[in-house]
Design a protein around this motif. Sequence first.
Motif, PDB file in Angstrom:
ATOM      1  N   GLY A 190      -8.091  -9.268  -8.473  1.00 45.28           N
ATOM      2  CA  GLY A 190      -8.187  -8.400  -9.637  1.00 45.28           C
ATOM      3  C   GLY A 190      -7.443  -7.092  -9.513  1.00 45.28           C
ATOM      4  N   GLY A 191      -7.334  -6.425 -10.668  1.00 43.35           N
ATOM      5  CA  GLY A 191      -6.702  -5.119 -10.719  1.00 43.35           C
ATOM      6  C   GLY A 191      -5.203  -5.183 -10.854  1.00 43.35           C
ATOM      7  N   VAL A 192      -4.630  -4.058 -11.222  1.00 39.31           N
ATOM      8  CA  VAL A 192      -3.175  -3.906 -11.268  1.00 39.31           C
ATOM      9  C   VAL A 192      -2.837  -2.582 -10.620  1.00 39.31           C
ATOM     10  N   GLY A 193      -1.603  -2.486 -10.113  1.00 33.86           N
ATOM     11  CA  GLY A 193      -1.164  -1.232  -9.521  1.00 33.86           C
ATOM     12  C   GLY A 193      -2.058  -0.806  -8.370  1.00 33.86           C
ATOM     13  N   LYS A 194      -2.487   0.460  -8.400  1.00 33.06           N
ATOM     14  CA  LYS A 194      -3.314   0.986  -7.309  1.00 33.06           C
ATOM     15  C   LYS A 194      -4.650   0.260  -7.208  1.00 33.06           C
ATOM     16  N   CYS A 227      17.503  -5.613   5.579  1.00 26.92           N
ATOM     17  CA  CYS A 227      17.590  -4.271   4.999  1.00 26.92           C
ATOM     18  C   CYS A 227      18.474  -4.253   3.757  1.00 26.92           C
ATOM     19  N   ILE A 228      18.374  -5.296   2.934  1.00 30.30           N
ATOM     20  CA  ILE A 228      19.139  -5.372   1.691  1.00 30.30           C
ATOM     21  C   ILE A 228      18.314  -4.768   0.552  1.00 30.30           C
ATOM     22  N   ASN A 229      18.935  -3.849  -0.186  1.00 30.68           N
ATOM     23  CA  ASN A 229      18.303  -3.245  -1.370  1.00 30.68           C
ATOM     24  C   ASN A 229      16.937  -2.640  -1.040  1.00 30.68           C
ATOM     25  N   ILE A 230      16.840  -2.063   0.148  1.00 26.75           N
ATOM     26  CA  ILE A 230      15.550  -1.525   0.569  1.00 26.75           C
ATOM     27  C   ILE A 230      15.506  -0.011   0.449  1.00 26.75           C
ATOM     28  N   ASP A 231      16.561   0.657   0.792  1.00 29.36           N
ATOM     29  CA  ASP A 231      16.566   2.117   0.801  1.00 29.36           C
ATOM     30  C   ASP A 231      16.201   2.655  -0.586  1.00 29.36           C
ATOM     31  N   LEU A 291       8.496   1.502  -2.677  1.00 31.91           N
ATOM     32  CA  LEU A 291       7.361   1.263  -3.569  1.00 31.91           C
ATOM     33  C   LEU A 291       7.521  -0.062  -4.303  1.00 31.91           C
ATOM     34  N   TYR A 292       8.746  -0.355  -4.751  1.00 29.04           N
ATOM     35  CA  TYR A 292       9.007  -1.605  -5.473  1.00 29.04           C
ATOM     36  C   TYR A 292       8.768  -2.809  -4.568  1.00 29.04           C
ATOM     37  N   VAL A 293       9.282  -2.746  -3.342  1.00 31.03           N
ATOM     38  CA  VAL A 293       9.124  -3.860  -2.405  1.00 31.03           C
ATOM     39  C   VAL A 293       7.651  -4.056  -2.057  1.00 31.03           C
TER      40      VAL A 293
END
Length: 216
Positions: free
Chosen positions: A171-175, A140-144, A148-150
């Motif tokens: 393929g694709g980026v993001g969503k 649980c390090i740097n999670i809170d 979205l980043y994780v």
Amino acid sequence: MVSQEYPYSRGILLSGSLAAGTFSVKSDIDLIVITDRDELIDSSIRYKRYNFDIVGGSINTLVKLIHDDCTIRRGVYAHMVGHSKVLFEVNNEASDLRTLAVSLWDNGTNVCPSHLNTYRGTIDGILANIKNIHDDLEKCINIDGERLYVTANLVWAMTQYITHKKGRWIGGVGKWQFRHLREANTDIDDFVQACYAYLLSNDPSLLIDITAKYIS
């Protein structure tokens, strides 16, 4: 504009941000134009106050372009045409072209071996990255506040993993990347569901168990 530049066009597809509904006032207008000539068109046109990016050619030229692109690159044109909207067509040519592109894109395009050898490091390096994220989740390090980043990092790492294991571009980026990872036949539905659970509940336990399976 199209009728002036390409008076014998047989189909027009709208692509890019306008087709996706993510456009802004500064967005270019991306078009795929089916013409009666085999010459490949790849041009930018300023018309009134709008910028148009146009790819075009005969139906045979565009089919070959998409197939070749999926063979030696990442299926950029398959993505472009596959996510387009048909504005005009003769004899269903635009719809048929879009159907072909969707099929190629959703099945995952081939990875050129020379690209695979240099694609974001080795499979061991990718698994090491997944393990680092797994360890952070477990501690649980740097999670809170960084769910979205994780999750984005994990989705990217799993996309790299599948690309290496299957020899196919997801393929694709993001969503789009998450969508194609979910829809691709990659046998990792458990991982995708765990990502959803983590994003919605902030409970990493299921994701910890799933990632442990891949790095073991």
